[in-house]
Design an enzyme around this catalytic site. Sequence first.
Site, mmCIF file in Angstrom:
data_model
loop_
_atom_site.group_PDB
_atom_site.id
_atom_site.type_symbol
_atom_site.label_atom_id
_atom_site.label_comp_id
_atom_site.label_asym_id
_atom_site.label_seq_id
_atom_site.Cartn_x
_atom_site.Cartn_y
_atom_site.Cartn_z
ATOM 1 N N LEU A 158 9.304 3.774 -9.115
ATOM 2 C CA LEU A 158 8.271 3.919 -8.090
ATOM 3 C C LEU A 158 8.747 4.781 -6.920
ATOM 4 C CD1 LEU A 158 7.181 0.168 -7.984
ATOM 5 C CD2 LEU A 158 5.728 2.069 -8.763
ATOM 6 N N SER A 159 7.799 5.245 -6.135
ATOM 7 C CA SER A 159 8.130 5.934 -4.897
ATOM 8 C C SER A 159 8.897 4.955 -3.997
ATOM 9 C CB SER A 159 6.848 6.387 -4.194
ATOM 10 O OG SER A 159 7.141 6.943 -2.946
ATOM 11 N N GLY A 160 10.050 5.368 -3.509
ATOM 12 C CA GLY A 160 10.853 4.499 -2.652
ATOM 13 C C GLY A 160 11.795 3.577 -3.405
ATOM 14 N N ALA A 161 11.872 3.737 -4.725
ATOM 15 C CA ALA A 161 12.731 2.852 -5.529
ATOM 16 C C ALA A 161 14.210 3.223 -5.399
ATOM 17 C CB ALA A 161 12.315 2.896 -6.990
ATOM 18 N N GLY A 162 14.473 4.411 -4.879
ATOM 19 C CA GLY A 162 15.867 4.829 -4.692
ATOM 20 C C GLY A 162 16.388 5.799 -5.735
ATOM 21 N N LYS A 163 15.475 6.483 -6.418
ATOM 22 C CA LYS A 163 15.865 7.423 -7.471
ATOM 23 C C LYS A 163 16.732 8.554 -6.937
ATOM 24 C CE LYS A 163 11.571 8.491 -8.273
ATOM 25 N NZ LYS A 163 10.992 7.555 -7.290
ATOM 26 N N SER A 164 16.226 9.229 -5.905
ATOM 27 C CA SER A 164 16.905 10.393 -5.358
ATOM 28 C C SER A 164 18.240 9.980 -4.708
ATOM 29 C CB SER A 164 16.000 11.090 -4.338
ATOM 30 O OG SER A 164 16.425 12.397 -4.088
ATOM 31 N N SER A 193 7.778 10.136 -12.424
ATOM 32 C CA SER A 193 7.475 10.277 -13.865
ATOM 33 C C SER A 193 6.943 8.962 -14.439
ATOM 34 C CB SER A 193 8.692 10.791 -14.638
ATOM 35 O OG SER A 193 9.877 10.070 -14.337
#
Lengths: 231, 231
Positions: free
Chosen positions: B63-69, B136
């Site tokens: 999700l957006s804000g999940a910490g992927k980046s 994604s």
Amino acid sequence: MVNYYNAYTRTSIKFNQTKGVSMSSEQDKSISSNAVWHHATVTRARREEQNKHKSIILWFTGLSGAGKSTLAHAVEEQLHQFGCRTYVLDGDNVRHGLCGDLGFSEEDRKENIRRIGNVSKLFLEAGVIVLTAFISPFHSDRKQVRNIVQHGDFLEIYCNTSIDICEQRDVKGLYEKARKGLIKDFTGISSPYEAPDNAELSVHTGERPLEECVDQVINLLKERGILNTQS
Amino acid sequence: MVNYYNAYTRTSIKFNQTKGVSMSSEQDKSISSNAVWHHATVTRARREEQNKHKSIILWFTGLSGAGKSTLAHAVEEQLHQFGCRTYVLDGDNVRHGLCGDLGFSEEDRKENIRRIGNVSKLFLEAGVIVLTAFISPFHSDRKQVRNIVQHGDFLEIYCNTSIDICEQRDVKGLYEKARKGLIKDFTGISSPYEAPDNAELSVHTGERPLEECVDQVINLLKERGILNTQS
């Protein structure tokens, strides 16, 4: 100086100086802070230091059959043997993948070059010497790519082989088909090729031995300080 | 064995074994032959040998804000310190360049992931460990990327942070806007997120310390033989 990445030194790593990370503003923050980590990016400068050479875009342009892909691959071979990180973008690895949705209309050819230019920029940031081998017949498209990167990051190399030689070779039989009208908008026959007037290098790929052309490109890279001439 | 690249040994180069070049069929041809040179490509195997690690796609999803980046950059930092060649693709370097022509319609988001997948493949061939950080949200899009590379070249990493935590953090204020209806088709609010059911790794980026999550990814890479565990 306190090692900001201490948490990881328990594993056997070579600690590189973390250029690009401002230690003074970061060292008082927790290692778990997302904000801190998100900014601890590996910069182009650190990659170049790791690679021991600078990154650059070598943009080969010229007619179909002028020897762009051949020269690009030969230069890459030489650079790889020097220990450089390189990659060649050409029709083989782009046309069926990234640009598989594009045809050969003027608009699609423009979009093709735009995407290739942007991918080249990503490789540039990744510290790689990227070599592109596409006809890229129009001034405006090549200029557009030149303009998305910093001055000096884009070197245009004109594979200056005459249409006569290209047509005489006709390795893929495309000129014959174009003359018969079986291929529309074929560069040099039924569509213009706008030769560069400000290319960083012009090589006579049709007349000179390949190794001489490779030397010309390598010398350009040395002159521009891309390669470490000490190595 | 005769050195096929003798013409260049006058310069100070380290000669690497030319894996991928068939010497037996090439050695009787002239060094100036275009056909020969065109096939003397630097292969992925030779790049991996040069880099002393294998290349791979690490596909972070969540999700957006999940910490992927955040996680992708932290893993990259660690890998860079190991001496690996890496690159992170995320919204910062893709949305305004390569995919600058795309909006947020279903079709455009699909095309966005398709292009990123294909660029990842190019980096993979270039010998680089490429980390992608995009929501994604759809199975089908992720599967499409998985399918364009060889089995084992694509590792899906699910940043498994609950919508509650993501919304509570709301670092960019996007969830608030989405709740107010100011952003259409916002993943998790007004558009589905299809959680992976076959991810190679699931990390609880919202609950566990970042360094622990980084270790999980590094361990996966060691298990898969991507990193040279001797180094």
